[in-house]
Enzyme design. Structure first.
Site, PDB file in Angstrom:
ATOM      1  N   THR A  44      64.798 -43.957  54.478  1.00  0.00           N
ATOM      2  CA  THR A  44      66.052 -43.807  53.735  1.00  0.00           C
ATOM      3  C   THR A  44      65.855 -42.820  52.595  1.00  0.00           C
ATOM      4  O   THR A  44      64.856 -42.887  51.871  1.00  0.00           O
ATOM      5  CB  THR A  44      66.504 -45.179  53.195  1.00  0.00           C
ATOM      6  OG1 THR A  44      66.636 -46.062  54.312  1.00  0.00           O
ATOM      7  CG2 THR A  44      67.818 -45.077  52.443  1.00  0.00           C
ATOM      8  N   CYS A  95      43.924 -34.687  37.925  1.00  0.00           N
ATOM      9  CA  CYS A  95      43.321 -35.389  39.054  1.00  0.00           C
ATOM     10  C   CYS A  95      41.810 -35.529  38.921  1.00  0.00           C
ATOM     11  O   CYS A  95      41.199 -36.372  39.554  1.00  0.00           O
ATOM     12  CB  CYS A  95      43.640 -34.661  40.338  1.00  0.00           C
ATOM     13  SG  CYS A  95      45.343 -34.164  40.421  1.00  0.00           S
TER      14      CYS A  95
END
Ligand SMILES: *Cc1c(COP(=O)(O)O)cnc(C)c1O
Length: 395
Positions: free
Chosen positions: A238, A326
């Site tokens: 969705t 990161c």
């Protein structure tokens, strides 16, 4: 002056209040599933298609070539694994660079374990790939070239149109991780002969967890998520309607203001670079001086440990980074700094300051003053610096 100075816009950006306002109705009022048939749900589906048009027009693509994803990392994964899987009968060789984001590098490493071969192009001292080396790396079984538009650590902008030209001439697909570039600098998939392009919402003052992958009509990567018919049956699930609406609103805002913001940021960027270079000893600029993101400043300071610098900057109310969000928390120096030839001990003393359109000269003046104090203080405690001074005195 604000109580916090935020100079980590390459890690993420503030969601603009105007963007939130555009998202709000789709979080509460228009909650229909865009795949449903009734008119109430069409409020949602129309919003998704409008967003797709806005984004497509920004990069010279067709709306049907824009696929919404969960962010930049997902787009990079899909582009590389999707092409690798779908075109393996043509060959199993991929070309990328040593300075890519981990979303690209770790995906390539994964593919190497699956029997693919990857060539990692060098970058020069300024972070640029060598087009000659790229030409030479191409083989009959090369199926993909993936080179980022702009580096997330040192800000270097690659010669994307030239890379696209080379890829096209050899019939090889060209993917670019444009997460740091989209919205910040002009991009055009036709002019630059780009076949796949990754971008992300939260790097342009949009929401987190939303991105897109541009896929040229002639490229057919394998399905990313099996399920419903969303995103032309290639990425089921969705739709994140508020995220998509917010991403497009942020993109539109970035495009409308791009010229003025680029100019303003470049001026401040060069002002900050000049002040650091002239006022802080043993500072080395990383990245290209001109082919550089308008908001990126990145330095190595000799005899300094980057982590300590960040902590002291934080105490002074300044949010900065050592390079990549990161890799923070790990003790390894940045792969990008090693790739441009910085030795380990220098790469450890790195600092990235990334501006936004709300950054002011006064804020940067304060940052320079604090940086002077912090570098002096840390050096006064550094045995390496002491050794250096002793050697220098004897010489
Ligand atoms: C931030 C970033 C990504 C990852 O994007 P997410 O939306 O956070 O997954 C990928 N590549 C580059 C160059 C980035 O700067």
């Amino acid at each position: 002056m604000k109580s916090m100075i935020y100079l980590d816009n390459a890690a993420t950006t503030q969601l603009y209040p105007e963007v939130l306002e555009e998202m709000k109705p789709y979080l509460t009022e228009y909650y229909g599933n865009p795949s449903s048939i009734y008119r109430f749900a069409q409020k949602s589906s129309h919003a998704v298609e409008r967003a797709r048009e806005i984004i497509a027009s920004m990069i010279g693509a067709k709306p049907s070539e824009i696929y919404f994803t969960g962010g930049g990392s997902e787009s990079d994964n899909w582009a590389i694994k999707g092409v690798a899987e779908a075109y393996q009968s043509k060959g199993k060789h991929i070309i990328t660079s040593k300075a890519e984001h981990h979303a690209v590098l770790h995906t390539c490493a994964y593919l190497e374990k699956q029997g693919y071969e990857v060539t990692y192009l060098d970058v020069d001292e300024e972070g640029m790939i060598d087009l000659e080396q790229l030409q030479q790396a191409i083989r009959p079984d090369t199926i993909l070239i993936s080179v980022m538009t702009a580096n997330n650590e040192i800000g270097t902008i690659q010669p994307i149109a030239e890379i696209g030209e080379i890829a096209r001439a050899h019939g090889i697909f060209f993917h670019t991780d444009a997460v740091q570039a989209f919205g910040h600098i002009p991009l055009h998939v036709e002019d630059m002969k780009i076949d796949l392009l990754s971008a992300s919402g939260h790097k342009i003052h949009g929401p987190k967890g939303i991105g897109f992958l541009y896929i040229r009509k002639t490229v057919k990567p394998s399905v990313l998520i099996h399920g419903g018919a969303q995103e032309r049956g290639k990425r089921a699930g969705t739709h994140n309607v508020p995220g998509i609406v917010g991403f497009a609103a942020a993109a539109k805002r970035a495009e409308d203001g791009q010229k003025a913001i680029m100019e303003q940021e470049k001026n401040l960027r060069d002002y900050l670079i000049r002040r650091i270079e002239t006022e802080i000893p043993f500072s080395l600029l990383n990245g290209h001086r001109t082919s550089r993101l308008p908001n990126n400043v990145h330095f190595c300071f000799r005899f300094i440990e980057g982590e300590s610098m960040l902590i002291l900057l934080d105490e002074a109310g300044i949010c900065a980074s050592s390079g990549s969000a990161c890799t923070s928390g790990s003790l390894d120096p940045s792969h990008v700094l090693l790739a441009i030839g910085r030795p380990h001990e220098i790469a450890h003393g790195s600092l990235r300051l990334t501006l936004s359109e709300t950054t002011t000269k006064e804020e940067l003046d304060y940052v320079v003053e604090k940086l002077k104090q912090i570098t002096e203080r840390l050096r006064s405690m550094s045995p390496l610096y002491e050794d250096y001074l002793n050697v220098a005195r004897r010489a």
